[in-house]
Every structure is written in C-alpha cells, then in structure tokens.
Design an enzyme around this catalytic site. Structure first.
Site, PDB file in Angstrom:
ATOM      1  N   ASP A   1       2.984   4.591  -4.965  1.00  0.00           N
ATOM      2  CA  ASP A   1       3.789   3.623  -4.502  1.00  0.00           C
ATOM      3  C   ASP A   1       5.081   4.643  -3.884  1.00  0.00           C
ATOM      4  O   ASP A   1       6.129   4.016  -4.244  1.00  0.00           O
ATOM      5  CB  ASP A   1       3.898   2.961  -5.906  1.00  0.00           C
ATOM      6  CG  ASP A   1       2.643   2.433  -6.597  1.00  0.00           C
ATOM      7  OD1 ASP A   1       1.763   1.419  -5.627  1.00  0.00           O
ATOM      8  OD2 ASP A   1       2.990   1.872  -7.265  1.00  0.00           O
TER       9      ASP A   1
ATOM     10  N   HIS B   1      -0.407  -1.149   0.420  1.00  0.00           N
ATOM     11  CA  HIS B   1       0.839  -1.181   0.600  1.00  0.00           C
ATOM     12  C   HIS B   1       1.788  -2.268   0.883  1.00  0.00           C
ATOM     13  O   HIS B   1       1.644  -3.569   1.614  1.00  0.00           O
ATOM     14  CB  HIS B   1       0.665  -0.555   2.164  1.00  0.00           C
ATOM     15  CG  HIS B   1       0.635   1.349   2.633  1.00  0.00           C
ATOM     16  ND1 HIS B   1       0.349   1.999   2.216  1.00  0.00           N
ATOM     17  CD2 HIS B   1      -0.658   1.201   3.544  1.00  0.00           C
ATOM     18  CE1 HIS B   1       0.149   2.849   2.326  1.00  0.00           C
ATOM     19  NE2 HIS B   1      -0.696   2.574   3.621  1.00  0.00           N
TER      20      HIS B   1
ATOM     21  N   GLY C   1       6.220   4.657  -0.988  1.00  0.00           N
ATOM     22  CA  GLY C   1       6.950   3.693   0.328  1.00  0.00           C
ATOM     23  C   GLY C   1       5.564   4.360   1.105  1.00  0.00           C
ATOM     24  O   GLY C   1       6.528   4.273   2.404  1.00  0.00           O
TER      25      GLY C   1
END
Ligand code: GDP
Length: 427
Positions: free
Chosen positions: A12, A40, A14
């Site tokens: 997580d 994602h 990004g």
C-alpha cells in the site's frame, strides 16, 4: 529496458499510481507474484479502479499485459475484474496468461478461512484469498498449472488424488462439509473456457521481447517487509515480493532488470498482524488514517482499516536494500500537510540498545521506536509541480529521508491523481 516497480514496506505504498504512470511508456506490463489478495488503486480518465490481478497496463491499448507463472491465478476473480473494465467502457485489454501459472482452487480459499477460524485469536490476519494454501500446494507439487486444464482425463484423476488428502483435513481437523470432486471439476472446466482466449507461452514471448529490447515493466505486489524470506515472517505473504524474484516469476534473465524503482509512503501503514515498530494508535492514528490515501487508509481488497504509523527509516532503508533499489518514489507527502510536527522513526531501541539495523524475528518484536521530530509545513502541497516550490520544511523532510535511506528519491508524489507528481531527479 526492463524496470521493476516494487514496495519498500508493508504494501500500500502507492505503487498503483506509479505503475500506471510508467505503464503508459511500456510495451509490456507483467505481474510476477502474488494473487487477488491485494490491490492497486488506479485513478484515470475511465474512473477509479482497484486492480487485484490485472496488470496496470490494461487501460492502454498499446500494452501487452502478462499474468506470469509466479502469480496465484484466481480465475473467477480475474473474469470479474475484466467485466468491471468492460462496464466502465475500457477497451478490451491485451492480456496473456502464462500456461505455467498455477490456479487458486476453491479449497485453497476454504482452507484459508477454516485455518483462521481454527486459530481464532492466534491468526495471522490473512485476507482469506487462499494464497498461503495455494503456494503450499504449489511447492508440495499438488497444484494445477493452467495447461493441465486442457487434459480432462488427467485433470479428473489428479483432482481425485488430491481431494483424498484434503478431505482428511476437512473432516477431521476442520469438521466441515467434504469437498466434492465433480463440482470442482465442473468449475475447472468452466474456467478453462473463460481463460482460453488469454492462455499463452509467455516465457517464450518474453525471450523474444527481451531480445528485441522492448520496454518491460514488472509490477510488484505488497512490499519488501511482506517477503517470506526477508520480511516479518510469519506475518508475511507466501510469495516473494522482491524484484529479485521477478526473473523467476516472469521468466526473464536476472541481469536484464536495469531499474528497480522502489516505492515508499511519507508515513507508514500496514495490514494484518505482526511487528510494526513506528505504529501509532488512538486519535492520532485515526486522523492520519482518515486523511491518508485518496479516501482514507482502508484495504483495497478487504476494506479493513489499515494500521498506521510514522515513516520508519530503519525499515525503509532495509526494504530498499533487499529490493536492490536503484531509485525511490516517496508518495503521499500531501497527507502530512496538517501536522505541526512530524515524527520520523530513525532507530529501534531493543533491550536498552539503539540500533539502526532492521533486526529479525524476536528482536524486532521487542523494538521500540526512537523518534526524531521534523517541523511540519502546514500548507497544502497538492498542485505543486516542482520540488523547489515545495515549502522548505517539506523539502527538508524529503532530503532527510533520502539521506537516511541512502537511495535517491527520484519522484515525489503529492496527490492520488497521476498528474500529481514531482520529478526530483530525471533519469
Ligand atoms: P499499492 O498497493 O502500493 O498499489 O497502494 P495503493 O494503490 O493501495 O495506494 C494507496 C492509496 O494511496 C491509494 O488510495 C492511492 O490512491 C493513494 N495515493 C497514491 N499516491 C498518493 C499521493 O501521493 N497522495 C495521496 N494523498 N494519496 C496517494
């Protein structure tokens, strides 16, 4: 040119947005590990998508997307993802699924659930997607590769042999309804038809692509600290999350990967159980969770609230080292704009000693964070497109992290949208 995009932390970070950005410039985008257990988040002109198994190049017609042999392939969930794209009017993507990819079976998902039920409060925080039972079976050599779907007699026979063993556990350990051969075989035959248009010898395809010097993007799932070898075992995932695994999980020469872009977030978040040294709690955590990501820090697959913490230079330096990072992207600095002061974890105190080295197992359990307080910038930084225009405190924050982790921070992300990116160091 072959680039891997991977996570430095617990996932997580990004990666979705960064992968989406780089995917556009690629000929081929490959998923090489993991399964439908993470996702994602990608925001583009078609809308907002949580991709679980589909590679991030599916929004671009010029890209060949590959689900490679290292992935845990959940066929019903893949078909559902393809349907979601169709519903959002995304043109039909070019997708190849390796004929060597193994299939997540219905009993893998059930065993994941049964085992977490059995462990009750000792559970690992599995996403219950069948990933651990899947990889166990793969390495115990009782998994199914996609190509096996096409020999029905052999398939039926192998399934009978496997279910004999599985049903012993179902009956005696879990006391659940027995697994039925014919129902599972019928599922597999249906899957065979659904997946058929995509099945290919992707390894052979990639040999040619590498020879032709095509631009290839390897897309990692989760992060270094969830790797079964170098992560916080056993609170890890079950396939390697490292760029070093990409050659195996995709079928490309190890020396061909030139660029390992490693993603880390300006603060920490984690899902599942396990040590998380810089974790924060209570109102402080709630506020960061609420402001984090693009709509709060909640799991893309499970919706679970993520555990929150400050940036951890010890864990991230280590994460970059085990990834072999050649460059770093620091994401979500916009999220920290509300803070007067920003704590950063720069060391671990273990039994009264301070270390800057990420320890293994039981030592990690005992580690307490040593915090350095950085000044906040208290200004909205979204919309800023050059590093020099960031408030001084934000520039200092980025430079400090870069010095600590020892890898150039090439890009800084200051918002969830793909155009919200600051190029700090050009390649
Ligand atoms: P991945 O698993 O590494 O791909 O991470 P996700 O895609 O789940 O990203 C975590 C969240 O952060 C998502 O909601 C993204 O939209 C969001 N995000 C990514 N970059 C930024 C950023 O620079 N700022 C903010 N505020 N959110 C971001």
């Amino acid at each position: 040119m072959i680039k891997a995009i991977v996570g430095a932390n617990w996932g997580d970070e990004g990666k979705g947005k960064i992968t989406d950005m780089f995917a556009e410039q690629s000929d081929i985008v490959i998923r090489f590990q993991g399964g439908a257990n993470a996702g994602h988040t990608i925001i583009n002109s078609y809308g907002k998508f949580a991709l679980h198994q589909l590679p991030s190049g599916v929004f671009h017609q010029h890209i060949t997307n590959i689900i490679a042999n290292g992935v845990a392939l959940n066929i019903p969930s893949l078909i559902k993802e393809l349907d979601q794209l169709r519903q959002a009017d995304v043109p039909k993507p070019k997708l190849l699924v390796s004929d060597r990819t193994q299939i997540v079976m219905p009993y893998h998902i059930l065993f994941d659930q049964y085992e977490e039920e059995r462990l009750s409060d000792r559970q690992f925080g599995s996403t219950k997607s069948g990933i651990a039972p899947f990889y166990s079976d793969k390495f115990a050599k009782i998994g199914f590769q996609v190509n096996e779907l096409y020999d029905e007699a052999a398939l039926s026979d192998k399934l009978s042999r496997i279910l004999e063993v599985k049903n012993v556990l179902v009956k005696h350990l879990y006391q659940k309804p027995l697994l039925e051969h014919d129902a599972i075989l019928a599922d597999m035959i249906r899957w065979r038809e659904q997946i058929h248009p995509y099945v290919a010898d992707t390894a052979a395809y990639l040999v040619k692509a590498v020879k032709e010097d095509r631009t290839i993007l390897l897309e990692g799932q989760l992060g270094a600290l969830k790797d079964p070898d170098f992560g916080i075992y056993p609170f890890t995932t079950s396939s390697s999350t490292l760029a070093g695994y990409a050659p195996v999980g995709a079928g490309i020469p190890p020396y061909a990967i030139k660029d390992i872009l490693t993603i880390t977030k300006a603060y920490s978040s984690a899902v599942g159980a396990g040590p998380f040294v810089s974790e924060i709690f209570g109102d402080q955590a709630d506020e960061l969770r609420r402001r984090g990501g693009d709509a709060g820090e909640y799991g893309a697959t499970t919706g679970r609230p993520r555990r929150m913490g400050w940036f951890d230079t010890v864990a991230t330096r280590y994460g970059c080292q085990v990834q072999g990072a050649t460059g770093v992207v620091l994401t979500a600095i916009d999220v920290l704009s509300y803070l007067d002061e920003i704590p950063v974890c720069t060391g671990y105190e273990i039994d009264g000693q301070i270390t800057h080295q990420f320890p293994s197992g039981h030592l990690l359990e005992k580690a307490k964070p040593v915090l350095k307080i950085m000044p906040g910038w208290k200004k909205d930084v979204r919309g800023i497109t050059s590093f020099d225009e960031l408030p001084d405190e934000a520039q200092q924050y980025v430079s400090f992290i870069e010095k600590e982790i020892g890898v150039p921070i090439k890009l800084v992300s200051n918002g969830p949208r793909r155009e919200e990116i600051i190029v700090r160091i050009k390649d």
